[in-house]
Design a protein around this motif. Structure first.
Motif, mmCIF file in Angstrom:
data_model
loop_
_atom_site.group_PDB
_atom_site.id
_atom_site.type_symbol
_atom_site.label_atom_id
_atom_site.label_comp_id
_atom_site.label_asym_id
_atom_site.label_seq_id
_atom_site.Cartn_x
_atom_site.Cartn_y
_atom_site.Cartn_z
ATOM 1 N N VAL A 77 125.298 25.587 17.345
ATOM 2 C CA VAL A 77 123.967 25.636 17.965
ATOM 3 C C VAL A 77 123.653 27.051 18.425
ATOM 4 C CG1 VAL A 77 122.603 24.827 19.926
ATOM 5 C CG2 VAL A 77 123.991 23.211 18.616
ATOM 6 N N HIS A 78 124.657 27.733 18.966
ATOM 7 C CA HIS A 78 124.461 29.115 19.415
ATOM 8 C C HIS A 78 124.083 30.023 18.248
ATOM 9 C CE1 HIS A 78 125.192 32.898 21.552
ATOM 10 N NE2 HIS A 78 125.958 33.259 20.543
ATOM 11 N N LEU A 79 124.709 29.833 17.118
ATOM 12 C CA LEU A 79 124.471 30.705 15.969
ATOM 13 C C LEU A 79 123.162 30.391 15.250
ATOM 14 C CD1 LEU A 79 128.062 30.860 14.448
ATOM 15 C CD2 LEU A 79 126.817 32.761 15.465
ATOM 16 N N THR A 80 122.862 29.130 15.061
ATOM 17 C CA THR A 80 121.700 28.753 14.250
ATOM 18 C C THR A 80 120.441 28.515 15.061
ATOM 19 O OG1 THR A 80 122.190 26.384 14.377
ATOM 20 C CG2 THR A 80 123.220 27.633 12.577
ATOM 21 N N LYS A 81 120.600 28.317 16.378
ATOM 22 C CA LYS A 81 119.453 27.992 17.256
ATOM 23 C C LYS A 81 118.783 26.678 16.845
ATOM 24 C CE LYS A 81 120.292 32.109 18.826
ATOM 25 N NZ LYS A 81 121.183 32.279 19.997
ATOM 26 N N VAL A 82 119.513 25.796 16.200
ATOM 27 C CA VAL A 82 118.957 24.532 15.752
ATOM 28 C C VAL A 82 118.640 23.651 16.954
ATOM 29 C CG1 VAL A 82 121.206 23.396 15.521
ATOM 30 C CG2 VAL A 82 119.283 22.627 14.121
ATOM 31 N N ALA A 83 117.553 22.880 16.875
ATOM 32 C CA ALA A 83 117.142 22.014 17.972
ATOM 33 C C ALA A 83 118.091 20.821 18.092
ATOM 34 C CB ALA A 83 115.711 21.528 17.754
ATOM 35 N N VAL A 84 118.459 20.498 19.318
ATOM 36 C CA VAL A 84 119.339 19.364 19.590
ATOM 37 C C VAL A 84 118.568 18.347 20.423
ATOM 38 C CG1 VAL A 84 121.488 18.617 20.661
ATOM 39 C CG2 VAL A 84 121.364 20.858 19.557
ATOM 40 N N PRO A 85 118.384 17.126 19.918
ATOM 41 C CA PRO A 85 117.699 16.102 20.708
ATOM 42 C C PRO A 85 118.365 15.922 22.068
ATOM 43 C CG PRO A 85 117.999 15.355 18.456
ATOM 44 C CD PRO A 85 118.799 16.626 18.597
ATOM 45 N N GLU A 86 117.565 15.675 23.080
ATOM 46 C CA GLU A 86 118.092 15.554 24.433
ATOM 47 C C GLU A 86 119.151 14.459 24.527
ATOM 48 O OE1 GLU A 86 116.455 14.666 28.987
ATOM 49 O OE2 GLU A 86 115.057 14.947 27.313
ATOM 50 N N TYR B 267 122.904 28.605 6.247
ATOM 51 C CA TYR B 267 121.494 28.251 6.215
ATOM 52 C C TYR B 267 120.702 28.875 7.349
ATOM 53 C CZ TYR B 267 123.193 24.966 2.800
ATOM 54 O OH TYR B 267 123.795 24.415 1.708
ATOM 55 N N GLY B 268 121.006 30.112 7.696
ATOM 56 C CA GLY B 268 120.118 30.839 8.573
ATOM 57 C C GLY B 268 120.606 31.100 9.976
ATOM 58 N N ALA B 269 121.821 31.580 10.142
ATOM 59 C CA ALA B 269 122.268 31.957 11.469
ATOM 60 C C ALA B 269 121.762 33.344 11.814
ATOM 61 C CB ALA B 269 123.803 31.964 11.528
ATOM 62 N N ALA B 270 121.496 33.560 13.087
ATOM 63 C CA ALA B 270 121.122 34.897 13.539
ATOM 64 C C ALA B 270 122.374 35.760 13.591
ATOM 65 C CB ALA B 270 120.487 34.823 14.917
ATOM 66 N N PRO B 271 122.293 37.033 13.207
ATOM 67 C CA PRO B 271 123.452 37.916 13.316
ATOM 68 C C PRO B 271 123.755 38.180 14.790
ATOM 69 C CG PRO B 271 121.492 39.169 12.734
ATOM 70 C CD PRO B 271 121.114 37.719 12.664
ATOM 71 N N PRO B 272 124.983 38.531 15.111
ATOM 72 C CA PRO B 272 125.316 38.816 16.507
ATOM 73 C C PRO B 272 124.417 39.919 17.058
ATOM 74 C CG PRO B 272 127.283 38.749 15.134
ATOM 75 C CD PRO B 272 126.117 38.736 14.205
ATOM 76 N N ARG B 273 123.944 39.764 18.291
ATOM 77 C CA ARG B 273 123.116 40.780 18.920
ATOM 78 C C ARG B 273 124.003 41.656 19.801
ATOM 79 N NH1 ARG B 273 119.163 41.504 15.936
ATOM 80 N NH2 ARG B 273 118.408 42.868 17.586
ATOM 81 N N LEU B 274 124.085 42.902 19.469
ATOM 82 C CA LEU B 274 124.906 43.837 20.226
ATOM 83 C C LEU B 274 123.995 44.518 21.249
ATOM 84 C CD1 LEU B 274 126.885 45.248 17.185
ATOM 85 C CD2 LEU B 274 127.432 43.302 18.635
ATOM 86 N N ASP B 275 123.827 43.891 22.408
ATOM 87 C CA ASP B 275 122.799 44.300 23.359
ATOM 88 C C ASP B 275 123.325 45.088 24.549
ATOM 89 O OD1 ASP B 275 124.189 42.346 24.643
ATOM 90 O OD2 ASP B 275 122.512 40.938 24.819
ATOM 91 N N GLY B 276 124.553 45.573 24.480
ATOM 92 C CA GLY B 276 125.076 46.363 25.579
ATOM 93 C C GLY B 276 125.629 45.551 26.721
ATOM 94 N N ALA B 277 125.792 44.258 26.541
ATOM 95 C CA ALA B 277 126.261 43.400 27.629
ATOM 96 C C ALA B 277 127.694 43.725 28.046
ATOM 97 C CB ALA B 277 126.167 41.936 27.209
ATOM 98 N N TRP B 278 128.433 44.436 27.203
ATOM 99 C CA TRP B 278 129.835 44.724 27.502
ATOM 100 C C TRP B 278 130.039 46.162 27.960
ATOM 101 C CZ3 TRP B 278 129.678 42.612 22.091
ATOM 102 C CH2 TRP B 278 129.534 41.208 22.122
ATOM 103 N N GLY B 279 128.949 46.813 28.343
ATOM 104 C CA GLY B 279 129.062 48.145 28.899
ATOM 105 C C GLY B 279 129.221 49.226 27.846
ATOM 106 N N ALA B 280 129.586 50.424 28.340
ATOM 107 C CA ALA B 280 129.758 51.586 27.465
ATOM 108 C C ALA B 280 131.102 52.235 27.781
ATOM 109 C CB ALA B 280 128.612 52.573 27.673
ATOM 110 N N PRO B 281 132.198 51.608 27.366
ATOM 111 C CA PRO B 281 133.534 52.060 27.779
ATOM 112 C C PRO B 281 133.924 53.408 27.176
ATOM 113 C CG PRO B 281 133.719 50.370 26.099
ATOM 114 C CD PRO B 281 132.268 50.450 26.454
ATOM 115 N N THR B 282 134.542 54.223 28.020
ATOM 116 C CA THR B 282 135.108 55.489 27.551
ATOM 117 C C THR B 282 136.554 55.635 28.000
ATOM 118 O OG1 THR B 282 134.217 56.603 29.514
ATOM 119 C CG2 THR B 282 132.864 56.669 27.504
#
Length: 585
Positions: free
Chosen positions: A233-242, A366-381
């Motif tokens: 569900v996380h990858l495809t964003k497919v709707a899940v009935p309640e 059948y249409g998963a979104a690619p991982p979003r690398l949004d900086g949530a893990w910081g900028a380690p040096t």
């Protein structure tokens, strides 16, 4: 036979039909004899499932042709040996025209006349999809090329997205794109996974309004386990009935009950689709047998008593230059019906299982979104930055890691403090579990399987260890044998273990239930450790792509990956609950 012709005949007469999807097992060809043969075992499974007379079976294609040879051989076996009309997937991802030509030529040489033309997802290490030089940009380009070069030889299927493609900003425009693929020469459509039948029925109506008259088959994947479903569900964003979501939440700690909910929902979904006039259902099997067969049984479909093929393929090729069809062994020699199907099978599954592999390959089909690398893990040096990230994850202040998109499971609550301590010392933990000695299977935290039983598990910890810490750590692990079993590998391919050559693997979790033999759903061995090693070190590279090439962050992350070891530690004394932490000093 051209699949579209068969589907049209069924739909004109209003006859329900179904199909199965399989993937080439992750078991490497070179190791098949050593590990018992996930592919050989899958052949047995396909033969049994084929007795239900599916309209066709499909075989997936790894991104960039990663499984090209195995896909072709498995497709050839399904069609040539088991007599099943076979749909071979082909994707554009990382495939130039020459590679597409080779794939299509291989299919023709094997007598395969049906392909599923897909664009595929972003190549590994790329945040967004882009066509490779000399390749194709969209699935419609691949459809046009197949028609231009092979005429009507191939029956071409394409993917459809009832809820819109994960990358699409305009969901209605997706129907237009689908109409373009059909106009370019596609003969039928297989949809993304469907959990809400009403959404699918409404989408089919929009497709018909757009002039799409070819058969449209609904993709269905019965829920196999709570964790794999959450990931899908996380990858495809497919709707899940309640109702489905609530039912799964209520039984999330009971693996058998999760499967039961999955079967019940899949049966209800198929029945609702049939009521609405949708004849075709395409079951994604995950190379598992029992759950899909339970669904078919509930729908009134039973295996036929037709003779089994006289031979099934061996997983190894007979000799260079020949396909696997050239070598054969008796059907039924490798596995018993339903083996490995009772409980979740994934990262820690038996490498001999046909289901050994990663759900991610399915979620992306059948249409998963690619991982979003949004900086949530910081900028380690520096090392301290990485340590802080891992400690934050274990303590619950960081939501995810490059290796995990979900928080720690409930069973880790009791070892959270020890995990945090180990991470502060530089042991960056990826996976772990506490020791369990005969907990009731109904236990909400560690229980699984049928009620009335007892479950057991050994403590294990898997972690990255910096090169400077590794020699002393290794010495401590070696001195604790045989109580401690370890597997260690680095990015360069070096491997160490104190497991003896020929060992069948180290059990991690098992259960004892009324009326059943001992069930052992998880274990660790050289095969599945090395398969995971590739994925684990790849995540460092993926993290590094967040930053500009040559930046301090990018260089640091690549240097860390090159210098550290991945180590899996199992404490075989499951009665000594805290013993494993003696290793992490």
């Amino acid at each position: 036979m051209r699949i579209a012709d068969k589907l049209k005949q069924a739909e004109e007469s209003g006859t329900p039909y179904f199909s199965f999807e399989f993937f080439p097992p992750k078991t490497e060809q070179a190791r098949i004899r050593e590990y018992g043969g996930g592919l050989v075992n899958l052949y047995d499974r396909i033969e049994r499932m084929g007795r239900t007379e599916p309209a066709f079976v499909a075989v997936t294609w790894g991104a960039g042709g990663a499984t090209a040879q195995r896909t072709l051989e498995l497709s050839e076996a399904c069609q040539g040996i088991f007599g099943l009309d076979t749909l071979m997937h082909v994707t554009c991802t990382n495939m130039d025209q020459a590679q597409i030509d080779q794939a299509l030529a291989g299919a023709r040489a094997a007598g395969i006349r049906n392909i599923l033309a897909l664009r595929g997802d972003a190549p590994r290490g790329a945040e967004q999809w882009a066509a490779c030089e000399g390749g194709f940009t969209h699935a419609v380009d691949l459809v046009r090329y197949v028609r231009a070069t092979h005429g009507d030889y191939f029956c071409v299927g394409v993917a459809g997205y009832p809820e819109g493609h994960a990358e699409s900003a305009d969901k209605e425009q997706d129907v237009v794109y689908l109409a373009e693929k059909v106009a370019a020469g596609a003969d039928f459509v297989v949809s993304q996974l469907v959990y809400d039948a009403e959404l699918f029925v409404a989408w089919v109506a929009r497709c018909r309004d757009a002039g799409i008259t070819c058969p449209v088959v609904a993709g269905v994947l019965p829920v196999q386990s709570y964790q794999s479903f959450r990931r899908l569900v996380h990858l495809t964003k497919v709707a899940v009935p309640e109702a489905l979501g609530k039912a799964l939440e209520d039984v999330r700690a009971n693996d058998q009950a999760v499967k039961d909910v999955g079967v019940e929902h899949a049966v209800a979904t198929v029945r609702r689709l049939r009521e609405a006039g949708v004849c075709g259902v395409h079951f994604t099997t995950l190379n598992l047998e029992s759950t899909v067969m339970r669904v078919l049984h509930a729908l009134g479909t039973e295996p036929l008593r037709r003779p089994a093929p006289t031979r099934a393929l061996t997983a190894a090729r007979a000799e260079p230059g020949t396909t696997a069809v050239a070598a054969a062994v008796p059907v039924g020699a490798a596995s018993a019906p339903g083996a490995w199907d009772d409980f979740p099978n994934g990262r820690w599954g038996d490498a001999r299982s046909p289901a050994f592999g990663d759900l991610g390959a399915y979620a992306s089909t059948y249409g998963a979104a690619p991982p979003r690398l949004d900086g949530a893990w910081g900028a380690p040096t520096g090392v301290g930055d990485v340590t802080a990230l891992f400690v934050g994850y274990v303590e619950g202040t960081v939501a995810s890691l490059p290796w995990s998109d979900e928080p720690l499971r409930a069973e880790s609550e009791g070892i959270r403090a020890e995990l945090a301590r180990a991470n502060r010392l530089g042991f960056w933990t990826l996976a772990s579990q506490p020791a369990v000695d005969g907990t009731p299977s109904a236990d909400a935290t560690c229980g699984w399987g049928p009620r009335g039983g007892y479950v057991y598990q050994k403590a294990f910890v898997e972690c990255f260890v910096a090169a400077a810490l590794f020699p002393a750590f290794l010495s401590r692990l070696q001195s604790a044998a045989p109580r401690i079993t370890y597997y260690a590998a680095n990015a360069a391919g070096d491997f160490m273990t104190n497991a003896r050559e020929g060992d069948e693997g180290t059990a991690l979790t098992w259960g004892v239930f009324p009326g059943r033999a001992v069930v052992q759903p998880t274990l660790i061995d050289k095969m599945n450790f090395l398969a995971w090693r590739t994925e684990a070190f790849y995540a460092w590279a993926q993290w590094a792509t967040m930053f500009p090439a040559g930046s301090p962050q990018e260089r640091f992350l690549r240097d860390v990956a090159d210098g550290c070891w991945l180590v899996n530690v199992v404490d075989n004394d499951y009665k000594k609950a805290d013993g494993i932490w003696e290793m992490f000093q």
